[in-house]
Design a protein around this motif. Sequence first.
Motif, mmCIF file in Angstrom:
data_model
loop_
_atom_site.group_PDB
_atom_site.id
_atom_site.type_symbol
_atom_site.label_atom_id
_atom_site.label_comp_id
_atom_site.label_asym_id
_atom_site.label_seq_id
_atom_site.Cartn_x
_atom_site.Cartn_y
_atom_site.Cartn_z
ATOM 1 N N TYR A 37 9.540 -15.498 -7.624
ATOM 2 C CA TYR A 37 8.242 -15.125 -8.195
ATOM 3 C C TYR A 37 7.228 -14.579 -7.191
ATOM 4 O O TYR A 37 6.131 -14.205 -7.575
ATOM 5 N N GLN A 38 7.564 -14.508 -5.934
ATOM 6 C CA GLN A 38 6.557 -14.117 -4.941
ATOM 7 C C GLN A 38 6.017 -12.707 -5.155
ATOM 8 O O GLN A 38 4.893 -12.413 -4.754
ATOM 9 N N ASP A 39 6.772 -11.854 -5.823
ATOM 10 C CA ASP A 39 6.296 -10.496 -6.089
ATOM 11 C C ASP A 39 5.687 -10.339 -7.486
ATOM 12 O O ASP A 39 5.366 -9.235 -7.900
ATOM 13 N N ASN A 40 5.538 -11.444 -8.199
ATOM 14 C CA ASN A 40 5.022 -11.397 -9.575
ATOM 15 C C ASN A 40 3.585 -11.897 -9.691
ATOM 16 O O ASN A 40 3.157 -12.328 -10.754
ATOM 17 N N GLY A 41 2.841 -11.874 -8.604
ATOM 18 C CA GLY A 41 1.432 -12.259 -8.663
ATOM 19 C C GLY A 41 1.169 -13.749 -8.682
ATOM 20 O O GLY A 41 0.061 -14.179 -8.965
ATOM 21 N N VAL A 42 2.181 -14.567 -8.388
ATOM 22 C CA VAL A 42 1.999 -16.019 -8.350
ATOM 23 C C VAL A 42 2.194 -16.472 -6.909
ATOM 24 O O VAL A 42 3.225 -16.209 -6.297
ATOM 25 N N LYS A 43 1.193 -17.129 -6.366
ATOM 26 C CA LYS A 43 1.302 -17.672 -5.011
ATOM 27 C C LYS A 43 1.663 -19.150 -5.098
ATOM 28 O O LYS A 43 1.134 -19.885 -5.931
ATOM 29 N N VAL A 44 2.580 -19.556 -4.239
ATOM 30 C CA VAL A 44 2.924 -20.967 -4.102
ATOM 31 C C VAL A 44 2.329 -21.429 -2.775
ATOM 32 O O VAL A 44 2.577 -20.820 -1.729
ATOM 33 N N GLU A 53 -7.071 -19.834 11.821
ATOM 34 C CA GLU A 53 -6.873 -21.278 11.923
ATOM 35 C C GLU A 53 -6.594 -21.962 10.586
ATOM 36 O O GLU A 53 -5.880 -22.959 10.535
ATOM 37 N N TYR A 54 -7.184 -21.454 9.505
ATOM 38 C CA TYR A 54 -7.050 -22.130 8.219
ATOM 39 C C TYR A 54 -7.101 -21.133 7.072
ATOM 40 O O TYR A 54 -7.479 -19.976 7.240
ATOM 41 N N PHE A 55 -6.707 -21.620 5.878
ATOM 42 C CA PHE A 55 -6.908 -20.854 4.641
ATOM 43 C C PHE A 55 -7.661 -21.741 3.669
ATOM 44 O O PHE A 55 -7.697 -22.964 3.819
ATOM 45 N N ASP A 56 -8.280 -21.106 2.679
ATOM 46 C CA ASP A 56 -8.987 -21.872 1.659
ATOM 47 C C ASP A 56 -8.794 -21.210 0.297
ATOM 48 O O ASP A 56 -8.119 -20.177 0.188
ATOM 49 N N LEU A 57 -9.352 -21.799 -0.720
ATOM 50 C CA LEU A 57 -9.152 -21.317 -2.086
ATOM 51 C C LEU A 57 -9.604 -19.870 -2.253
ATOM 52 O O LEU A 57 -8.961 -19.094 -2.958
ATOM 53 N N LYS A 58 -10.678 -19.497 -1.591
ATOM 54 C CA LYS A 58 -11.200 -18.133 -1.715
ATOM 55 C C LYS A 58 -10.176 -17.076 -1.294
ATOM 56 O O LYS A 58 -10.205 -15.953 -1.771
ATOM 57 N N ASP A 59 -9.250 -17.443 -0.433
ATOM 58 C CA ASP A 59 -8.221 -16.502 0.014
ATOM 59 C C ASP A 59 -7.274 -16.096 -1.113
ATOM 60 O O ASP A 59 -6.535 -15.115 -0.983
ATOM 61 N N PHE A 60 -7.282 -16.842 -2.220
ATOM 62 C CA PHE A 60 -6.369 -16.574 -3.333
ATOM 63 C C PHE A 60 -7.093 -16.044 -4.567
ATOM 64 O O PHE A 60 -6.554 -16.041 -5.670
ATOM 65 N N LYS A 61 -8.317 -15.595 -4.370
ATOM 66 C CA LYS A 61 -9.138 -15.102 -5.481
ATOM 67 C C LYS A 61 -8.394 -13.990 -6.228
ATOM 68 O O LYS A 61 -7.837 -13.078 -5.635
ATOM 69 N N GLY A 62 -8.392 -14.103 -7.562
ATOM 70 C CA GLY A 62 -7.761 -13.096 -8.400
ATOM 71 C C GLY A 62 -6.250 -13.231 -8.532
ATOM 72 O O GLY A 62 -5.602 -12.373 -9.114
ATOM 73 N N GLN A 63 -5.682 -14.314 -8.007
ATOM 74 C CA GLN A 63 -4.236 -14.529 -8.071
ATOM 75 C C GLN A 63 -3.931 -15.870 -8.736
ATOM 76 O O GLN A 63 -4.673 -16.826 -8.559
ATOM 77 N N GLY A 64 -2.828 -15.930 -9.467
ATOM 78 C CA GLY A 64 -2.359 -17.205 -9.986
ATOM 79 C C GLY A 64 -1.850 -18.045 -8.825
ATOM 80 O O GLY A 64 -1.239 -17.525 -7.890
ATOM 81 N N LEU A 65 -2.116 -19.337 -8.870
ATOM 82 C CA LEU A 65 -1.790 -20.215 -7.749
ATOM 83 C C LEU A 65 -1.147 -21.503 -8.250
ATOM 84 O O LEU A 65 -1.641 -22.137 -9.177
ATOM 85 N N ILE A 66 -0.046 -21.858 -7.615
ATOM 86 C CA ILE A 66 0.560 -23.174 -7.835
ATOM 87 C C ILE A 66 0.343 -23.936 -6.537
ATOM 88 O O ILE A 66 0.916 -23.611 -5.498
ATOM 89 N N LEU A 67 -0.539 -24.929 -6.600
ATOM 90 C CA LEU A 67 -0.967 -25.696 -5.431
ATOM 91 C C LEU A 67 -0.285 -27.053 -5.451
ATOM 92 O O LEU A 67 -0.504 -27.857 -6.355
ATOM 93 N N ASN A 68 0.538 -27.283 -4.435
ATOM 94 C CA ASN A 68 1.342 -28.498 -4.368
ATOM 95 C C ASN A 68 0.906 -29.352 -3.179
ATOM 96 O O ASN A 68 0.901 -28.886 -2.049
#
Length: 196
Positions: A111-118, A73-88
Amino acid sequence: MADQEVKVPGKSRKHIILSIGMIAIGIGFVIMLRKGLDLNPNQIPSALLNKPALDFKAEWLQGRQYMNETNEEYFDLKDFKGQGLILNFWASWCYSCRAEAHDFERFWKAYQDNGVKVVGVAIQDTPEDARRFAAQYGKTYILGLDTDGSAAINYGVTGVPETFVINSEGMILHKEAGPVSEAKLQEFAAMLNQPQ
Protein backbone atom coordinates in the motif's frame (compact mmCIF):
# COMPACT_ATOMS: atom_id res chain seq x y z
CA MET A 1 -55.87 -29.13 65.98
CA ALA A 2 -52.64 -28.26 67.71
CA ASP A 3 -50.57 -29.88 64.90
CA GLN A 4 -52.02 -27.70 62.16
CA GLU A 5 -49.80 -25.03 60.63
CA VAL A 6 -50.95 -21.46 60.87
CA LYS A 7 -50.24 -19.38 57.68
CA VAL A 8 -49.37 -15.75 58.06
CA PRO A 9 -50.39 -13.89 54.85
CA GLY A 10 -47.79 -11.09 55.15
CA LYS A 11 -44.76 -13.42 55.22
CA SER A 12 -45.88 -15.29 52.09
CA ARG A 13 -46.33 -12.06 50.13
CA LYS A 14 -42.87 -10.82 51.20
CA HIS A 15 -41.33 -14.13 50.13
CA ILE A 16 -42.93 -13.87 46.66
CA ILE A 17 -41.81 -10.25 46.22
CA LEU A 18 -38.30 -11.12 47.36
CA SER A 19 -38.16 -14.10 44.97
CA ILE A 20 -39.33 -11.98 42.01
CA GLY A 21 -36.74 -9.33 42.89
CA MET A 22 -33.93 -11.89 43.02
CA ILE A 23 -35.00 -13.38 39.67
CA ALA A 24 -35.07 -9.90 38.09
CA ILE A 25 -31.57 -9.17 39.42
CA GLY A 26 -30.36 -12.52 38.08
CA ILE A 27 -31.82 -11.83 34.62
CA GLY A 28 -30.25 -8.37 34.61
CA PHE A 29 -26.87 -9.86 35.51
CA VAL A 30 -27.12 -12.46 32.71
CA ILE A 31 -28.03 -9.72 30.18
CA MET A 32 -25.05 -7.60 31.27
CA LEU A 33 -22.72 -10.60 31.13
CA ARG A 34 -23.95 -11.54 27.66
CA LYS A 35 -23.50 -7.98 26.43
CA GLY A 36 -19.96 -7.94 27.82
CA LEU A 37 -19.08 -11.20 26.09
CA ASP A 38 -20.20 -9.73 22.76
CA LEU A 39 -17.69 -6.86 23.02
CA ASN A 40 -14.48 -7.04 21.04
CA PRO A 41 -11.60 -6.37 23.48
CA ASN A 42 -9.47 -5.03 20.61
CA GLN A 43 -11.94 -2.27 19.83
CA ILE A 44 -11.59 -0.09 22.88
CA PRO A 45 -13.75 3.03 22.78
CA SER A 46 -11.66 6.16 22.68
CA ALA A 47 -12.62 9.74 23.40
CA LEU A 48 -10.43 10.64 20.41
CA LEU A 49 -12.62 8.93 17.78
CA ASN A 50 -14.05 11.26 15.13
CA LYS A 51 -11.95 14.11 16.51
CA PRO A 52 -8.82 15.76 15.14
CA ALA A 53 -5.69 13.72 15.78
CA LEU A 54 -3.36 15.25 18.35
CA ASP A 55 0.08 16.28 17.29
CA PHE A 56 2.99 14.09 18.29
CA LYS A 57 6.75 14.23 17.88
CA ALA A 58 8.92 11.16 17.33
CA GLU A 59 12.68 10.92 16.99
CA TRP A 60 13.64 9.38 13.65
CA LEU A 61 14.62 5.71 13.68
CA GLN A 62 14.18 5.02 9.95
CA GLY A 63 12.11 5.79 6.84
CA ARG A 64 13.10 9.39 6.19
CA GLN A 65 13.31 8.55 2.47
CA TYR A 66 9.51 8.19 2.36
CA MET A 67 9.00 11.83 3.29
CA ASN A 68 9.33 14.85 1.00
CA GLU A 69 10.55 17.39 3.52
CA THR A 70 11.16 16.72 7.14
CA ASN A 71 13.21 17.68 10.15
CA GLU A 72 16.51 15.80 10.47
CA GLU A 73 15.89 14.84 14.09
CA TYR A 74 12.16 14.10 14.34
CA PHE A 75 8.83 13.87 12.52
CA ASP A 76 5.40 14.93 13.68
CA LEU A 77 1.77 14.69 12.62
CA LYS A 78 2.02 17.79 10.42
CA ASP A 79 4.47 15.92 8.18
CA PHE A 80 1.59 13.66 7.07
CA LYS A 81 -0.93 16.40 6.30
CA GLY A 82 -3.30 15.40 3.50
CA GLN A 83 -2.39 11.69 3.69
CA GLY A 84 -4.13 8.70 5.22
CA LEU A 85 -2.12 7.44 8.18
CA ILE A 86 -2.00 4.19 10.12
CA LEU A 87 -0.22 5.06 13.36
CA ASN A 88 1.02 2.09 15.35
CA PHE A 89 2.43 2.35 18.88
CA TRP A 90 4.78 -0.56 19.62
CA ALA A 91 7.88 -1.56 21.62
CA SER A 92 10.80 -3.93 21.12
CA TRP A 93 9.98 -5.72 24.40
CA CYS A 94 6.35 -6.29 23.38
CA TYR A 95 5.54 -9.92 22.54
CA SER A 96 2.31 -9.02 20.69
CA CYS A 97 4.22 -6.50 18.56
CA ARG A 98 6.20 -9.43 17.14
CA ALA A 99 2.95 -11.09 16.07
CA GLU A 100 1.95 -8.13 13.92
CA ALA A 101 5.39 -7.04 12.64
CA HIS A 102 5.39 -9.08 9.41
CA ASP A 103 1.75 -8.19 8.68
CA PHE A 104 2.56 -4.50 8.94
CA GLU A 105 5.52 -4.90 6.60
CA ARG A 106 3.52 -6.86 3.99
CA PHE A 107 0.78 -4.26 4.15
CA TRP A 108 3.30 -1.41 3.79
CA LYS A 109 4.86 -3.05 0.72
CA ALA A 110 1.42 -3.43 -0.89
CA TYR A 111 0.00 0.00 0.00
CA GLN A 112 2.92 2.43 0.17
CA ASP A 113 2.09 3.80 -3.29
CA ASN A 114 -1.65 4.09 -2.59
CA GLY A 115 -1.58 7.22 -0.43
CA VAL A 116 -1.52 5.38 2.91
CA LYS A 117 1.43 5.95 5.23
CA VAL A 118 2.33 3.41 7.88
CA VAL A 119 4.10 4.94 10.86
CA GLY A 120 5.35 3.06 13.89
CA VAL A 121 6.18 4.91 17.10
CA ALA A 122 8.12 2.95 19.71
CA ILE A 123 7.32 3.81 23.31
CA GLN A 124 9.23 3.09 26.54
CA ASP A 125 12.15 1.88 24.45
CA THR A 126 15.73 2.72 23.49
CA PRO A 127 16.82 3.65 19.96
CA GLU A 128 19.20 0.67 19.88
CA ASP A 129 16.58 -1.89 20.92
CA ALA A 130 13.95 -0.42 18.60
CA ARG A 131 16.34 -0.49 15.60
CA ARG A 132 17.42 -4.05 16.43
CA PHE A 133 13.76 -5.13 16.56
CA ALA A 134 13.04 -3.38 13.23
CA ALA A 135 15.99 -5.13 11.57
CA GLN A 136 15.06 -8.53 13.04
CA TYR A 137 11.47 -8.29 11.77
CA GLY A 138 12.32 -6.63 8.45
CA LYS A 139 10.46 -3.37 9.08
CA THR A 140 11.13 -0.84 6.31
CA TYR A 141 8.37 1.70 6.88
CA ILE A 142 8.58 4.94 8.88
CA LEU A 143 9.62 4.39 12.48
CA GLY A 144 10.19 6.82 15.30
CA LEU A 145 10.74 6.85 19.04
CA ASP A 146 8.53 8.63 21.57
CA THR A 147 11.46 9.85 23.63
CA ASP A 148 9.53 11.76 26.29
CA GLY A 149 6.32 9.70 26.37
CA SER A 150 4.14 12.61 25.26
CA ALA A 151 2.88 10.92 22.07
CA ALA A 152 1.63 7.91 24.02
CA ILE A 153 0.01 10.18 26.61
CA ASN A 154 -1.66 12.36 23.96
CA TYR A 155 -3.19 9.30 22.33
CA GLY A 156 -4.15 7.64 25.61
CA VAL A 157 -2.08 4.54 24.90
CA THR A 158 -2.60 2.04 27.70
CA GLY A 159 -0.53 -0.80 26.26
CA VAL A 160 1.21 -1.89 23.11
CA PRO A 161 0.45 -2.51 20.40
CA GLU A 162 -2.25 0.06 19.74
CA THR A 163 -3.09 1.34 16.27
CA PHE A 164 -4.92 4.48 15.15
CA VAL A 165 -6.42 5.15 11.72
CA ILE A 166 -6.20 8.85 10.80
CA ASN A 167 -7.74 10.14 7.59
CA SER A 168 -6.29 12.74 5.21
CA GLU A 169 -8.19 15.49 7.05
CA GLY A 170 -6.43 14.53 10.28
CA MET A 171 -9.47 12.91 11.95
CA ILE A 172 -9.13 9.72 14.00
CA LEU A 173 -11.45 7.12 12.47
CA HIS A 174 -10.57 4.04 14.52
CA LYS A 175 -8.50 2.72 17.40
CA GLU A 176 -7.45 -0.92 17.66
CA ALA A 177 -5.85 -2.39 20.79
CA GLY A 178 -3.74 -5.50 20.41
CA PRO A 179 -1.97 -6.97 17.40
CA VAL A 180 -3.53 -6.46 13.97
CA SER A 181 -3.47 -8.78 10.98
CA GLU A 182 -2.85 -7.90 7.35
CA ALA A 183 -6.59 -8.39 6.72
CA LYS A 184 -7.40 -5.89 9.47
CA LEU A 185 -4.90 -3.42 7.97
CA GLN A 186 -6.68 -3.79 4.63
CA GLU A 187 -9.93 -2.87 6.40
CA PHE A 188 -8.18 0.23 7.73
CA ALA A 189 -7.06 1.13 4.19
CA ALA A 190 -10.68 0.77 3.02
CA MET A 191 -11.75 3.18 5.79
CA LEU A 192 -9.18 5.69 4.59
CA ASN A 193 -10.36 5.38 0.99
CA GLN A 194 -14.03 6.01 1.79
CA PRO A 195 -15.34 9.51 1.06
CA GLN A 196 -15.50 11.51 4.30
